[in-house]
Design a protein around this motif. Sequence first.
Motif, PDB file in Angstrom:
ATOM      1  N   GLU A  51      42.107  -7.297  -9.454  1.00  0.00           N
ATOM      2  CA  GLU A  51      42.576  -5.943  -9.209  1.00  0.00           C
ATOM      3  C   GLU A  51      41.699  -5.285  -8.153  1.00  0.00           C
ATOM      4  OE1 GLU A  51      44.069  -2.190 -11.914  1.00  0.00           O
ATOM      5  OE2 GLU A  51      43.289  -3.991 -12.873  1.00  0.00           O
ATOM      6  N   PHE A  52      42.334  -4.808  -7.097  1.00  0.00           N
ATOM      7  CA  PHE A  52      41.643  -4.137  -6.002  1.00  0.00           C
ATOM      8  C   PHE A  52      41.206  -2.740  -6.436  1.00  0.00           C
ATOM      9  CE2 PHE A  52      41.864  -1.037  -2.595  1.00  0.00           C
ATOM     10  CZ  PHE A  52      40.983  -1.576  -1.676  1.00  0.00           C
ATOM     11  N   SER A  53      40.037  -2.332  -5.955  1.00  0.00           N
ATOM     12  CA  SER A  53      39.595  -0.970  -6.203  1.00  0.00           C
ATOM     13  C   SER A  53      38.754  -0.463  -5.039  1.00  0.00           C
ATOM     14  CB  SER A  53      38.764  -0.900  -7.479  1.00  0.00           C
ATOM     15  OG  SER A  53      38.247   0.408  -7.630  1.00  0.00           O
ATOM     16  N   TRP A  54      38.978   0.796  -4.691  1.00  0.00           N
ATOM     17  CA  TRP A  54      38.103   1.441  -3.703  1.00  0.00           C
ATOM     18  C   TRP A  54      36.796   1.853  -4.358  1.00  0.00           C
ATOM     19  CZ3 TRP A  54      38.975   0.970   1.201  1.00  0.00           C
ATOM     20  CH2 TRP A  54      40.275   0.857   1.672  1.00  0.00           C
ATOM     21  N   TYR A  55      36.837   2.107  -5.672  1.00  0.00           N
ATOM     22  CA  TYR A  55      35.693   2.747  -6.330  1.00  0.00           C
ATOM     23  C   TYR A  55      34.999   1.915  -7.392  1.00  0.00           C
ATOM     24  CZ  TYR A  55      38.201   6.527  -4.105  1.00  0.00           C
ATOM     25  OH  TYR A  55      38.847   7.302  -3.182  1.00  0.00           O
ATOM     26  N   GLU A  56      35.730   1.080  -8.095  1.00  0.00           N
ATOM     27  CA  GLU A  56      35.119   0.296  -9.172  1.00  0.00           C
ATOM     28  C   GLU A  56      34.129  -0.702  -8.587  1.00  0.00           C
ATOM     29  OE1 GLU A  56      35.426   0.514 -12.534  1.00  0.00           O
ATOM     30  OE2 GLU A  56      36.736   2.236 -12.259  1.00  0.00           O
ATOM     31  N   ARG A  57      32.943  -0.725  -9.141  1.00  0.00           N
ATOM     32  CA  ARG A  57      31.917  -1.667  -8.716  1.00  0.00           C
ATOM     33  C   ARG A  57      31.092  -2.012  -9.942  1.00  0.00           C
ATOM     34  NH1 ARG A  57      28.886  -3.966  -4.968  1.00  0.00           N
ATOM     35  NH2 ARG A  57      26.641  -3.687  -4.958  1.00  0.00           N
ATOM     36  N   TYR A  58      30.816  -3.268 -10.107  1.00  0.00           N
ATOM     37  CA  TYR A  58      30.003  -3.692 -11.244  1.00  0.00           C
ATOM     38  C   TYR A  58      28.535  -3.403 -10.956  1.00  0.00           C
ATOM     39  CZ  TYR A  58      34.212  -6.107 -12.774  1.00  0.00           C
ATOM     40  OH  TYR A  58      35.493  -6.403 -13.171  1.00  0.00           O
ATOM     41  N   ASP A  59      27.877  -2.763 -11.922  1.00  0.00           N
ATOM     42  CA  ASP A  59      26.455  -2.459 -11.768  1.00  0.00           C
ATOM     43  C   ASP A  59      25.582  -3.682 -12.001  1.00  0.00           C
ATOM     44  OD1 ASP A  59      26.816   0.253 -11.132  1.00  0.00           O
ATOM     45  OD2 ASP A  59      26.996   0.761 -13.258  1.00  0.00           O
ATOM     46  N   ASN A  60      26.105  -4.629 -12.770  1.00  0.00           N
ATOM     47  CA  ASN A  60      25.343  -5.852 -13.054  1.00  0.00           C
ATOM     48  C   ASN A  60      26.314  -6.968 -13.426  1.00  0.00           C
ATOM     49  OD1 ASN A  60      25.829  -5.750 -16.023  1.00  0.00           O
ATOM     50  ND2 ASN A  60      24.597  -3.888 -15.872  1.00  0.00           N
ATOM     51  N   ALA A  61      25.795  -8.174 -13.432  1.00  0.00           N
ATOM     52  CA  ALA A  61      26.642  -9.336 -13.696  1.00  0.00           C
ATOM     53  C   ALA A  61      27.173  -9.329 -15.127  1.00  0.00           C
ATOM     54  CB  ALA A  61      25.871 -10.619 -13.414  1.00  0.00           C
TER      55      ALA A  61
END
Length: 163
Positions: free
Chosen positions: A55-65
């Motif tokens: 799923e594409f996101s402009w904003y979602e980013r994982y802070d850690n693995a």
Amino acid sequence: MNININNRSISKTSKVETLAKLYLESEPAQITDATLAELCEWLWVEFESTPLNLEFSWYERYDNAAEMFVDIKQSHLWVSAENYDTTLGLNPIYNFIFQAVHDNDHYLTDSDFSLEGEIATYNATAKRAPSLDVQKIIYSESVLRSAAYIFLGHAPISKIVFP
């Protein structure tokens, strides 16, 4: 014992700094159209074999693995636009696919976002790459750019380098 710990810490810092400077100070690589076509064909095959709902996101980013692994265990993966390399002039779908393949390899190798984790992820991906030139692109993106990110504390200007 403290001397070894301190030397190891200095060694890690030096490795990150050395690799980051290779990325930051190198001129962008000249990549042939044939290599770009080979990269795209290989990425498409990788994409077709990735068992995730991407799923594409402009904003979602994982802070850690660990946070990312929770989603992957549920067959889901956010792919952040922040990580896209735009310097190759490829259709953006290939940047999306590259990031998804890279993140899935983090999961498959149980590797975090440290430099060591990025190197382990690169090694797993590179074993499947069709050529040395594609391996170099992956190395630039997975290891050198990541080292620059760690060193700077933010994403560097995107480019592919062959130092």
